[in-house]
Design a protein around this motif. Structure first.
Motif, PDB file in Angstrom:
ATOM      1  N   TYR A 168       9.121   9.205  15.346  1.00 30.34           N
ATOM      2  CA  TYR A 168       9.104   9.083  13.892  1.00 30.34           C
ATOM      3  C   TYR A 168       7.868   8.324  13.419  1.00 30.34           C
ATOM      4  O   TYR A 168       7.320   7.481  14.138  1.00 30.34           O
ATOM      5  N   THR A 169       7.488   8.632  12.181  1.00 22.79           N
ATOM      6  CA  THR A 169       6.375   7.940  11.533  1.00 22.79           C
ATOM      7  C   THR A 169       6.789   7.567  10.117  1.00 22.79           C
ATOM      8  O   THR A 169       7.395   8.394   9.416  1.00 22.79           O
ATOM      9  N   LEU A 170       6.498   6.348   9.723  1.00 20.44           N
ATOM     10  CA  LEU A 170       6.806   5.885   8.367  1.00 20.44           C
ATOM     11  C   LEU A 170       5.503   5.641   7.613  1.00 20.44           C
ATOM     12  O   LEU A 170       4.592   4.967   8.120  1.00 20.44           O
ATOM     13  N   TYR A 171       5.417   6.194   6.393  1.00 22.09           N
ATOM     14  CA  TYR A 171       4.290   5.966   5.501  1.00 22.09           C
ATOM     15  C   TYR A 171       4.791   5.177   4.296  1.00 22.09           C
ATOM     16  O   TYR A 171       5.936   5.362   3.846  1.00 22.09           O
ATOM     17  N   TYR A 172       3.944   4.324   3.755  1.00 22.14           N
ATOM     18  CA  TYR A 172       4.323   3.533   2.587  1.00 22.14           C
ATOM     19  C   TYR A 172       3.135   3.380   1.642  1.00 22.14           C
ATOM     20  O   TYR A 172       1.962   3.462   2.051  1.00 22.14           O
ATOM     21  N   TRP A 173       3.481   3.147   0.399  1.00 24.91           N
ATOM     22  CA  TRP A 173       2.463   2.958  -0.647  1.00 24.91           C
ATOM     23  C   TRP A 173       3.033   2.061  -1.727  1.00 24.91           C
ATOM     24  O   TRP A 173       4.212   2.148  -2.072  1.00 24.91           O
ATOM     25  N   HIS A 174       2.193   1.188  -2.268  1.00 27.76           N
ATOM     26  CA  HIS A 174       2.530   0.419  -3.476  1.00 27.76           C
ATOM     27  C   HIS A 174       1.265   0.208  -4.293  1.00 27.76           C
ATOM     28  O   HIS A 174       0.144   0.538  -3.843  1.00 27.76           O
ATOM     29  N   SER A 175       1.423  -0.325  -5.468  1.00 26.31           N
ATOM     30  CA  SER A 175       0.337  -0.327  -6.455  1.00 26.31           C
ATOM     31  C   SER A 175      -0.879  -1.132  -6.034  1.00 26.31           C
ATOM     32  O   SER A 175      -1.982  -0.872  -6.497  1.00 26.31           O
ATOM     33  N   SER A 176      -0.722  -2.104  -5.157  1.00 27.49           N
ATOM     34  CA  SER A 176      -1.864  -2.917  -4.747  1.00 27.49           C
ATOM     35  C   SER A 176      -2.681  -2.271  -3.629  1.00 27.49           C
ATOM     36  O   SER A 176      -3.709  -2.812  -3.219  1.00 27.49           O
ATOM     37  N   LEU A 177      -2.200  -1.127  -3.126  1.00 33.47           N
ATOM     38  CA  LEU A 177      -2.927  -0.423  -2.070  1.00 33.47           C
ATOM     39  C   LEU A 177      -3.799   0.671  -2.670  1.00 33.47           C
ATOM     40  O   LEU A 177      -3.412   1.352  -3.625  1.00 33.47           O
ATOM     41  N   GLY A 178      -4.951   0.863  -2.065  1.00 37.76           N
ATOM     42  CA  GLY A 178      -5.817   1.928  -2.526  1.00 37.76           C
ATOM     43  C   GLY A 178      -5.480   3.265  -1.910  1.00 37.76           C
ATOM     44  O   GLY A 178      -5.939   4.311  -2.379  1.00 37.76           O
ATOM     45  N   LYS A 179      -4.670   3.277  -0.862  1.00 37.49           N
ATOM     46  CA  LYS A 179      -4.331   4.513  -0.185  1.00 37.49           C
ATOM     47  C   LYS A 179      -2.974   4.371   0.500  1.00 37.49           C
ATOM     48  O   LYS A 179      -2.429   3.272   0.618  1.00 37.49           O
ATOM     49  N   ILE A 180      -2.477   5.490   0.982  1.00 36.84           N
ATOM     50  CA  ILE A 180      -1.218   5.499   1.721  1.00 36.84           C
ATOM     51  C   ILE A 180      -1.464   4.976   3.138  1.00 36.84           C
ATOM     52  O   ILE A 180      -2.431   5.357   3.794  1.00 36.84           O
ATOM     53  N   LEU A 181      -0.577   4.087   3.595  1.00 34.22           N
ATOM     54  CA  LEU A 181      -0.723   3.496   4.916  1.00 34.22           C
ATOM     55  C   LEU A 181       0.413   3.937   5.837  1.00 34.22           C
ATOM     56  O   LEU A 181       1.506   4.287   5.374  1.00 34.22           O
ATOM     57  N   GLN A 182       0.116   3.897   7.127  1.00 32.02           N
ATOM     58  CA  GLN A 182       1.112   4.233   8.143  1.00 32.02           C
ATOM     59  C   GLN A 182       1.617   2.957   8.796  1.00 32.02           C
ATOM     60  O   GLN A 182       0.848   2.081   9.160  1.00 32.02           O
ATOM     61  N   CYS A 183       2.955   2.851   8.945  1.00 33.19           N
ATOM     62  CA  CYS A 183       3.561   1.684   9.589  1.00 33.19           C
ATOM     63  C   CYS A 183       3.439   1.840  11.102  1.00 33.19           C
ATOM     64  O   CYS A 183       3.758   2.892  11.662  1.00 33.19           O
ATOM     65  N   GLU A 184       2.996   0.771  11.744  1.00 23.22           N
ATOM     66  CA  GLU A 184       2.740   0.821  13.185  1.00 23.22           C
ATOM     67  C   GLU A 184       3.855   0.189  14.019  1.00 23.22           C
ATOM     68  O   GLU A 184       3.963   0.475  15.211  1.00 23.22           O
ATOM     69  N   ASN A 185       4.650  -0.689  13.432  1.00 23.09           N
ATOM     70  CA  ASN A 185       5.619  -1.480  14.207  1.00 23.09           C
ATOM     71  C   ASN A 185       6.979  -0.790  14.256  1.00 23.09           C
ATOM     72  O   ASN A 185       7.963  -1.256  13.690  1.00 23.09           O
TER      73      ASN A 185
END
Length: 435
Positions: A168-185
């Motif tokens: 599985y892979t989880l992606y997250y985004w919120h307003s302070s981020l400039g792009k979508i990030l992938q969770c590594e842990n």
């Protein structure tokens, strides 16, 4: 192409496949003509389109109607399916942050004012469908908790139609981020799978975090969630700094977890002592607050002659966050008071069973002797006659005489000229007398 580029291509394809532009015509009368309504009705909007930004932000845009009245100050009436979230505004766009797990539609019409009683134009509808894939393959019970305003942990259960070795892979985004990030842990806890990522920004408390979970091979259907940062907040446990007895009560002094003000937290105290069962006290009124950002509370009727062990926990209050009842873990325990003599207590516990056992044995012996006194043994007549007749010879004479309650046995031996008299009283021993 990066993560964000792949997601934009994915959602552009979904928008093309979604059930697109549709006109909702007004009801017609029996002659097939539109029903008349008071006031001037404007033409419908044009070029209504839908797109997805980030992970869960849906944006609808449209153009003003063609042939609208020049004296009309256009506004646009819109609502989602089932007439939810009605809105009248002059902007030619509308957005909504929502998990994309179901089909979502927007209906838009034009009118000449912001008055809700005015009849809008023919409503135009545009929908976006959920991502393709087997719904049974999508993860279930996707939930996220913001721990101490520092990091977020999301966890889920695998779908019903999913291979056990799915990555599985989880992606997250919120307003302070400039792009979508992938969770590594990524981690596992029993049947649940999860991932944690740093999330510490004071500007985020009024926003939300968009989440998507999918697999690396693209075999399962993606699952989405939008986590409001005003809820699902779990603080760290407070730190107890001091305990003291004052005014017939116990004063507990502690320090709040980092990132929280006192007004944003509610507390519970747990006190264990040797006299009563564990008790939990809700902290309804803070008694003091020092310059070192410490808080204290007085628990009444706690006596110093027992050993008291105190723990505390906290949760967010409705003054700062939504009341979601997510308590922190219990703090480390701290004790105060006199410790009872455990050696004496253990000794008493060991002696009591021994005393009881000795008393039972003595009672059994006494009852056995009492039975003999009350019910004496009865002589065996067969044994008596055997002694009288069974072992005699020519030189022996055994005479039995009943002497009024006495049983008298007389034995004589002619060779030795010896006579013995035996006296037996029931309940006593046999007495011999030489004559």
């Amino acid at each position: 192409m990066g993560v964000e580029g792949n997601l934009k291509v994915f959602w552009s394809l979904r928008a093309v496949k979604s059930e697109g532009l549709g006109l909702l015509w007004p009801q017609r009368n029996k002659l097939g003509n539109p029903e008349e309504h008071p006031g001037e009705t404007q033409p419908p909007v044009t070029n209504l389109s839908v797109s997805v930004e980030n992970l869960c932000t849906i944006i609808w845009t449209w153009n003003p109607p063609e042939g609208a009245s020049p004296n009309c100050s256009l506004s646009y009436f819109s609502h989602f399916g089932n007439k939810q979230d009605k809105k009248i505004a002059p902007e030619t766009h509308r957005s909504k942050e929502v998990p994309l797990n179901e089909r979502i539609c927007l209906q838009v019409g034009s009118q000449c004012s912001t008055n809700e009683s005015e009849k809008p134009s023919i409503l135009v509808e545009k929908c976006i469908s959920p991502p393709e894939g087997d719904p049974e393959s999508a993860v279930t019970e996707l939930q996220c908790i913001w721990h101490n305003l520092s990091y977020m942990k999301c966890s889920w259960l695998p779908g019903n139609n999913t291979s056990p070795d799915t990555n599985y892979t989880l992606y997250y985004w919120h307003s302070s981020l400039g792009k979508i990030l992938q969770c590594e842990n990524i981690y596992s806890e029993g049947q649940r799978i999860g991932c944690s990522f740093n999330l510490k920004d004071s500007s985020l408390e009024q926003g939300s975090v968009q989440i998507m979970v999918k697999d690396n091979a693209g075999k399962i259907r993606p699952s989405f969630n939008v986590v409001p940062l005003s809820s699902y907040v779990k603080p760290d446990p407070p730190d107890i700094k001091n305990l003291s007895f004052k005014n017939d009560g116990l004063y507990v002094e502690w320090k709040n977890p980092e990132n929280f003000e006192s007004k944003c937290l509610l507390y519970q105290l747990e006190i264990n002592n040797s006299h009563v069962v564990s008790e939990i006290f809700p902290v309804k009124e803070i008694k003091c607050q020092s310059s070192e950002d410490r808080i204290c509370f007085m628990v009444p009727s706690i006596l110093p002659d027992t050993l008291n062990t105190v723990r505390i926990r906290a949760r967010t209050s409705k003054f700062c966050y939504e009341d979601n009842n997510l308590w922190s873990n219990w703090s480390r325990a701290m004790s105060i008071g006199k410790k009872t003599n455990s050696t004496l207590y253990i000794t008493v516990l060991l002696i009591i069973p021994v005393i009881i056992a000795v008393a039972i044995i003595a009672l059994l012996l006494y009852l056995k002797r009492l039975k003999i006194i009350i019910f004496p043994p009865i002589p065996d007549p067969g044994k008596i006659f055997k002694e009288m007749f069974g072992d005699q010879n020519d030189d022996t004479l055994l005479v039995w005489i009943d002497a009024g309650g006495w049983e008298l046995y007389e034995y004589s031996n002619s060779n030795c000229n010896q006579f013995l008299k035996a006296y037996y009283v029931p309940g006593s021993e046999l007495a011999l007398e030489e004559v």
